[in-house]
Motif scaffolding. Sequence first.
Motif, short mmCIF file in Angstrom:
data_model
loop_
_atom_site.label_atom_id
_atom_site.label_comp_id
_atom_site.label_asym_id
_atom_site.label_seq_id
_atom_site.Cartn_x
_atom_site.Cartn_y
_atom_site.Cartn_z
N LEU A 78 0.81 -1.22 0.00
CA LEU A 78 0.00 0.00 0.00
C LEU A 78 0.85 1.27 0.00
N PHE A 79 0.46 2.19 -0.88
CA PHE A 79 1.04 3.53 -0.92
C PHE A 79 -0.08 4.54 -0.68
N GLY A 80 0.10 5.46 0.25
CA GLY A 80 -0.92 6.45 0.54
C GLY A 80 -0.55 7.82 0.01
N LEU A 122 8.89 8.59 3.48
CA LEU A 122 8.28 9.90 3.68
C LEU A 122 7.93 10.61 2.38
N ASP A 123 8.38 10.10 1.25
CA ASP A 123 8.27 10.91 0.02
C ASP A 123 6.84 11.22 -0.38
N GLU A 124 5.90 10.35 -0.04
CA GLU A 124 4.51 10.65 -0.38
C GLU A 124 3.93 11.73 0.55
N PRO A 166 10.38 -0.51 4.38
CA PRO A 166 11.12 0.75 4.27
C PRO A 166 11.79 0.88 2.90
N SER A 167 11.46 1.98 2.19
CA SER A 167 11.95 2.15 0.82
C SER A 167 12.81 3.40 0.66
N GLY A 168 13.19 4.02 1.79
CA GLY A 168 13.85 5.32 1.70
C GLY A 168 15.36 5.30 1.56
N ALA A 193 12.95 -5.15 3.43
CA ALA A 193 13.85 -4.01 3.24
C ALA A 193 14.17 -3.78 1.77
N TYR A 194 13.88 -2.57 1.31
CA TYR A 194 14.37 -2.17 -0.01
C TYR A 194 15.88 -2.03 0.19
N ALA A 195 16.61 -3.09 -0.11
CA ALA A 195 18.03 -3.11 0.25
C ALA A 195 18.90 -2.54 -0.87
N PHE A 202 13.51 4.66 -14.24
CA PHE A 202 12.33 3.80 -14.38
C PHE A 202 11.22 4.13 -13.37
N TYR A 203 11.50 5.00 -12.40
CA TYR A 203 10.45 5.36 -11.44
C TYR A 203 9.57 6.50 -11.96
N GLY A 204 9.84 6.98 -13.17
CA GLY A 204 9.12 8.14 -13.70
C GLY A 204 7.61 8.11 -13.50
N VAL A 248 15.47 -6.09 -4.38
CA VAL A 248 16.24 -5.44 -5.43
C VAL A 248 15.26 -4.66 -6.30
N LYS A 249 15.64 -3.46 -6.68
CA LYS A 249 14.71 -2.59 -7.41
C LYS A 249 15.49 -1.55 -8.20
N PRO A 250 15.13 -1.29 -9.47
CA PRO A 250 14.17 -1.99 -10.31
C PRO A 250 14.59 -3.43 -10.59
N VAL A 274 9.16 -2.09 -11.62
CA VAL A 274 8.66 -0.76 -11.28
C VAL A 274 7.81 -0.14 -12.38
N SER A 275 7.30 1.04 -12.05
CA SER A 275 6.34 1.72 -12.92
C SER A 275 6.84 1.88 -14.36
N GLY A 276 8.09 2.26 -14.53
CA GLY A 276 8.61 2.49 -15.88
C GLY A 276 8.74 1.20 -16.67
C1 PBG Z 1 9.57 5.56 -2.52
C2 PBG Z 1 9.22 4.64 -3.62
C3 PBG Z 1 9.36 4.84 -4.99
C4 PBG Z 1 8.88 3.69 -5.62
C5 PBG Z 1 8.46 2.83 -4.63
N1 PBG Z 1 8.70 3.41 -3.39
C6 PBG Z 1 9.77 6.04 -5.72
C7 PBG Z 1 11.18 6.48 -5.68
O1 PBG Z 1 12.03 5.92 -5.01
O2 PBG Z 1 11.43 7.49 -6.34
C8 PBG Z 1 8.85 3.47 -7.10
C9 PBG Z 1 7.97 2.37 -7.57
C10 PBG Z 1 7.72 2.37 -9.02
O3 PBG Z 1 8.34 3.13 -9.80
O4 PBG Z 1 6.87 1.58 -9.45
N2 PBG Z 1 8.54 5.60 -1.54
#
Ligand code: PBG
Length: 326
Positions: A78-80, A122-124, A166-168, A193-195, A202-204, A248-250, A274-276
Amino acid sequence: MTFPAQRPRRLRRTPALRRLVAETRLHPADFILPLFVREGLAEPAPITSMPGVVQHTEATLLDAAAEASDLGLGGIMLFGIPAQRDPQGSAGLNPEGILNRSIRAVKDAVGDDLPVMSDLCLDEFTDHGHCGVLTAAGEVDNDATLEIYGQMGAEQAEAGADVVAPSGMMDGQVAVIREALDAAGHQQVPILAYAAKYASGFYGPFREAVDSQLKGDRRQYQMDAPNRTEALREVELDLAEGADIVMVKPASAYLDILSDVAGISDVPVSAYQVSGEYAMIEAAAANGWIDRRTVALETLTAIRRAGATNVLTYYAAEAARWLQED
Ligand code: PBG
């Protein structure tokens, strides 16, 4: 003319033979569906750069979660998106904020049938769009952010999150969140953990999905694309700090990293398509240049083949349905 004795083609003759010898299989439980919920929304809002993906209302989020549960997905993430943002991202800490409130509502609806995971970042919630709070000089303040992450994790667990994520990419975030969870009596809540999370173009489309306020980039905290060994360092640190799952991401452009991480990790490994990655497949398919389903399933197979235990993907629900049809 000598004929070949070795004929790998023998095992490719029929779909059933190919199925018999497949080294990698996909299952609905391999997929984690990211879901966006936006405060104050009356109708689901399409995300232009991610055809088929929407910002949910609080009501339609529950429908999407129920569907994910019925499909037997591995989980949802979930993302708010709050109505109000400030420099501290305080809506992320508020037990009644959009994310915490949604965790509670979704858990009420799906119970223990579907793992409900929450983005812990926290970015959202910040009006500057960074994943942490800023120093007077405008840099992301690692240690001040950690304190907030700890509280956020405890609030999310309190709301009922089955997993916090945690993704920060703050140094030490896993240890601080683990400590905060334990102190609040949530010893049983795991940390995904987003390690090895890379600063990525690709997060555009995600920035549109969460109405990101970010002006600059995240290169001071997310990893640099040229680096491979450093990913192992990030993973080892997170494991030492108590990560229960590492990510691992993307995914697609980082399959070498995924393979390396799977090789050293003694906990499950997630990968985030990811989104991109989604948007590129959608755009090419919309033009008739590639076959959507074939490419979507091929990428998911490749991500699993490289070593992912499970995959966060916007195709999760659809892919599960495709697998049921096969
Ligand atoms: C940060 C977060 C991001 C994504 C997931 N968690 C954006 C970023 O790091 O800029 C990206 C996911 C996606 O592109 O599908 N809360």
